[in-house]
Write a protein that holds these residues in place. Structure first.
Motif, mmCIF file in Angstrom:
data_model
loop_
_atom_site.group_PDB
_atom_site.id
_atom_site.type_symbol
_atom_site.label_atom_id
_atom_site.label_comp_id
_atom_site.label_asym_id
_atom_site.label_seq_id
_atom_site.Cartn_x
_atom_site.Cartn_y
_atom_site.Cartn_z
ATOM 1 N N PRO A 1 -17.814 41.952 -19.714
ATOM 2 C CA PRO A 1 -18.911 41.270 -19.128
ATOM 3 C C PRO A 1 -20.052 41.950 -19.097
ATOM 4 O O PRO A 1 -21.047 41.156 -18.580
ATOM 5 N N ILE A 2 -20.292 43.074 -19.628
ATOM 6 C CA ILE A 2 -21.598 43.714 -19.603
ATOM 7 C C ILE A 2 -22.657 42.963 -20.421
ATOM 8 O O ILE A 2 -23.782 43.250 -20.343
ATOM 9 N N ILE A 3 -21.877 42.382 -21.442
ATOM 10 C CA ILE A 3 -22.892 41.616 -22.408
ATOM 11 C C ILE A 3 -23.679 40.456 -21.643
ATOM 12 O O ILE A 3 -25.112 40.783 -21.806
ATOM 13 N N ALA A 4 -23.268 39.776 -20.674
ATOM 14 C CA ALA A 4 -24.089 38.924 -19.977
ATOM 15 C C ALA A 4 -25.092 39.715 -19.125
ATOM 16 O O ALA A 4 -26.352 39.107 -19.123
ATOM 17 N N LEU A 5 -24.813 40.689 -18.626
ATOM 18 C CA LEU A 5 -25.723 41.619 -18.073
ATOM 19 C C LEU A 5 -26.863 42.133 -18.879
ATOM 20 O O LEU A 5 -27.961 41.956 -18.597
ATOM 21 N N THR A 6 -26.443 42.675 -20.061
ATOM 22 C CA THR A 6 -27.415 43.085 -21.108
ATOM 23 C C THR A 6 -28.351 41.897 -21.505
ATOM 24 O O THR A 6 -29.588 42.141 -21.559
ATOM 25 N N LEU A 7 -27.771 40.684 -21.685
ATOM 26 C CA LEU A 7 -28.850 39.539 -21.928
ATOM 27 C C LEU A 7 -29.707 39.456 -20.950
ATOM 28 O O LEU A 7 -30.779 38.644 -21.170
ATOM 29 N N VAL A 8 -29.461 39.468 -19.651
ATOM 30 C CA VAL A 8 -30.298 39.240 -18.472
ATOM 31 C C VAL A 8 -31.431 40.450 -18.555
ATOM 32 O O VAL A 8 -32.616 40.231 -18.550
ATOM 33 N N ILE A 9 -30.968 41.667 -18.367
ATOM 34 C CA ILE A 9 -31.663 42.781 -18.196
ATOM 35 C C ILE A 9 -32.694 42.993 -19.328
ATOM 36 O O ILE A 9 -33.729 43.506 -19.387
ATOM 37 N N ALA B 1 -25.702 45.947 -28.645
ATOM 38 C CA ALA B 1 -24.678 45.936 -27.507
ATOM 39 C C ALA B 1 -23.775 44.953 -27.502
ATOM 40 O O ALA B 1 -22.696 45.395 -26.814
ATOM 41 N N MET B 2 -24.022 43.717 -28.389
ATOM 42 C CA MET B 2 -22.753 42.720 -28.043
ATOM 43 C C MET B 2 -21.721 43.307 -28.987
ATOM 44 O O MET B 2 -20.626 43.096 -28.703
#
Length: 68
Positions: free
Chosen positions: A35-43, A27-28
């Motif tokens: 900014p979706i990367i931060a969301l991906t790391l949380v989800i 994903a990264m």
């Protein structure tokens, strides 16, 4: 290979748990400077546990069918 139920379940869940960081890395790479990367790391970790629970239930269901 003829694994016992316990070995099969352990191998499946370990493989799923160990490959989740690869999904985050993909994903990264796929979305650089997003900014979706931060969301991906949380989800990502939040999704991992329900998926592991679902797979363990499927393995248990298969085991019960084979026993009966």
């Amino acid at each position: 290979m003829r694994f016992s139920y316990k070995e099969r379940a352990s191998l499946t869940l370990t493989t799923l748990a160990r490959n989740s960081p690869l999904a985050l890395a993909v994903a990264m790479i796929a979305f650089p400077e997003q900014p979706i990367i931060a969301l991906t790391l949380v989800i990502g970790p939040l999704l991992k546990l329900p998926i592991l629970a679902l797979v363990s239930q499927l393995i248990l269901l298969q085991f019960k069918r084979n026993v009966n």
